[in-house]
Design an enzyme around this catalytic site. Structure first.
Site, PDB file in Angstrom:
ATOM      1  N   ARG A  36      -5.454   3.412   8.055  1.00  0.00           N
ATOM      2  CA  ARG A  36      -5.300   1.966   8.159  1.00  0.00           C
ATOM      3  C   ARG A  36      -5.971   1.308   6.960  1.00  0.00           C
ATOM      4  O   ARG A  36      -7.043   1.728   6.527  1.00  0.00           O
ATOM      5  CB  ARG A  36      -5.921   1.433   9.463  1.00  0.00           C
ATOM      6  CG  ARG A  36      -5.144   1.817  10.725  1.00  0.00           C
ATOM      7  CD  ARG A  36      -3.839   1.053  10.785  1.00  0.00           C
ATOM      8  NE  ARG A  36      -3.047   1.339  11.979  1.00  0.00           N
ATOM      9  CZ  ARG A  36      -2.066   2.215  12.034  1.00  0.00           C
ATOM     10  NH1 ARG A  36      -1.770   2.947  10.969  1.00  0.00           N
ATOM     11  NH2 ARG A  36      -1.372   2.387  13.135  1.00  0.00           N
ATOM     12  N   HIS A  38       3.222   3.004   2.572  1.00  0.00           N
ATOM     13  CA  HIS A  38       3.112   3.220   4.014  1.00  0.00           C
ATOM     14  C   HIS A  38       4.206   4.171   4.513  1.00  0.00           C
ATOM     15  O   HIS A  38       4.946   3.872   5.457  1.00  0.00           O
ATOM     16  CB  HIS A  38       3.169   1.902   4.780  1.00  0.00           C
ATOM     17  CG  HIS A  38       2.482   1.981   6.113  1.00  0.00           C
ATOM     18  ND1 HIS A  38       1.782   0.927   6.661  1.00  0.00           N
ATOM     19  CD2 HIS A  38       2.370   2.991   7.019  1.00  0.00           C
ATOM     20  CE1 HIS A  38       1.280   1.280   7.837  1.00  0.00           C
ATOM     21  NE2 HIS A  38       1.631   2.530   8.074  1.00  0.00           N
TER      22      HIS A  38
END
Length: 311
Positions: free
Chosen positions: A226, A274
């Site tokens: 994250r 991502h």
């Protein structure tokens, strides 16, 4: 008839609906998947991605479970109207995808591939031989399903792997540490550090200036977890002063990463968009169907989120 509401934007619906319907066809009961069920008639909610309009769960008085399609739940776990069980996605291709990304980038830095990929200039660079994997200590912060899968894969390649988690874990082949003292010890040996913690108030900027200083000089940081796990300015400073050799980053505080972000042009940073691990619709549909079947059989749901812990 079991009514299943899909809460997600059109692009996610178009991608997942055919796979979900196929998986539901194998269930021993009829399941009606829709984006338009009346709230008080919904038995299960599939919480997808995108700008979902579902913010208030109060009207869903019959619903037994909210099933997340992704591993992360930080955008929903703090919703005060959510008074039913919440399950996150475990499996669904996430673990295999993460293992492949982490293993690939660990090997890239372990073997020093960049020197050869970027040095096709007629210079014979054989002055540095990488150590064997057994002499390259790796630390993984986070020993959930993804951390355990990555740690086990790296250990199978011969790397000495240390895993750190909030509570003590026991993973065969890994040195498992926990707590504040364990955190410092885990960082102190990490020539390659992999961040796979969930994003919670307790993990916000966990890799700050003090933590970065605990890493060996020349360490590499990989963050497929994250974006909020890293103090960005502290990392940039550690890269600039040479304490950290490279950072390969897949997640960021703002996504997509703005074009003017200093990570883009930095010579010791690799940005990936991502992509480290994504839910695969066909595999995720099987996980969702299994959890709904368990609910209808009166069995405990799988992969329930600890609302107090935030994951």
């Amino acid at each position: 008839m079991i009514n299943i509401l899909f809460a997600g934007d059109t692009a996610v619906w178009d991608e997942y609906a055919p796979h979900l319907r196929s998986a539901f066809d194998a269930l021993p009961f009829n399941a009606d998947l829709s984006r338009d069920h009346a709230a008080d008639q919904v038995d299960y909610i599939i919480f997808g991605g995108g700008e979902t309009p579902l913010k208030d769960f109060t009207p869903f008085t019959r619903a037994k479970l909210v099933q997340r399609l992704w591993a992360g739940v930080e955008d929903i776990v703090g919703n005060d109207t959510l008074n039913m069980p919440l399950a996150r996605m475990v499996g669904g291709g996430l673990d295999q995808g993460m293992v492949e990304w982490v293993t690939g980038h660990v090997l890239r830095h372990h073997l020093g591939m960049d020197a050869h990929l970027n040095g096709q200039d007629g210079v014979w660079r054989n002055d540095v031989t990488p150590p064997l994997s057994r002499n390259r200590p790796i630390t993984i912060l986070g020993l959930g399903a993804l951390g355990q899968a990555c740690g086990t894969a790296l250990a199978a390649l011969g790397f000495p792997v240390t895993g750190w988690s909030r509570s003590q874990k026991n993973v065969p082949g890994l040195r498992c540490l926990c707590g504040a003292d364990g955190f410092a010890a885990a960082l102190s040996t990490a020539e390659i550090l992999v961040l796979l913690l969930p994003k919670t108030p307790a993990t916000e900027s966990i890799l700050d200036a003090a933590a970065l200083e605990k890493l060996p000089k020349g360490a590499v940081v990989l963050n497929p977890g994250r974006g909020g796990l890293i103090d960005d300015q502290a990392l940039l400073q550690a890269l600039d002063n040479g304490h950290i050799a490279h950072a390969t980053l897949d997640t960021f505080r703002i996504e997509p990463l703005p074009a003017n972000d200093p990570f883009w042009p930095h010579p010791q940073v690799t940005v990936t968009p991502h992509i480290a691990s994504a839910t695969r619709p066909d595999l995720a549909a099987e996980v969702v169907a299994e959890n709904i079947a368990r609910g209808e059989d009166g069995k405990p749901f799988l992969h329930l989120v600890d609302r107090a812990a935030g994951y």
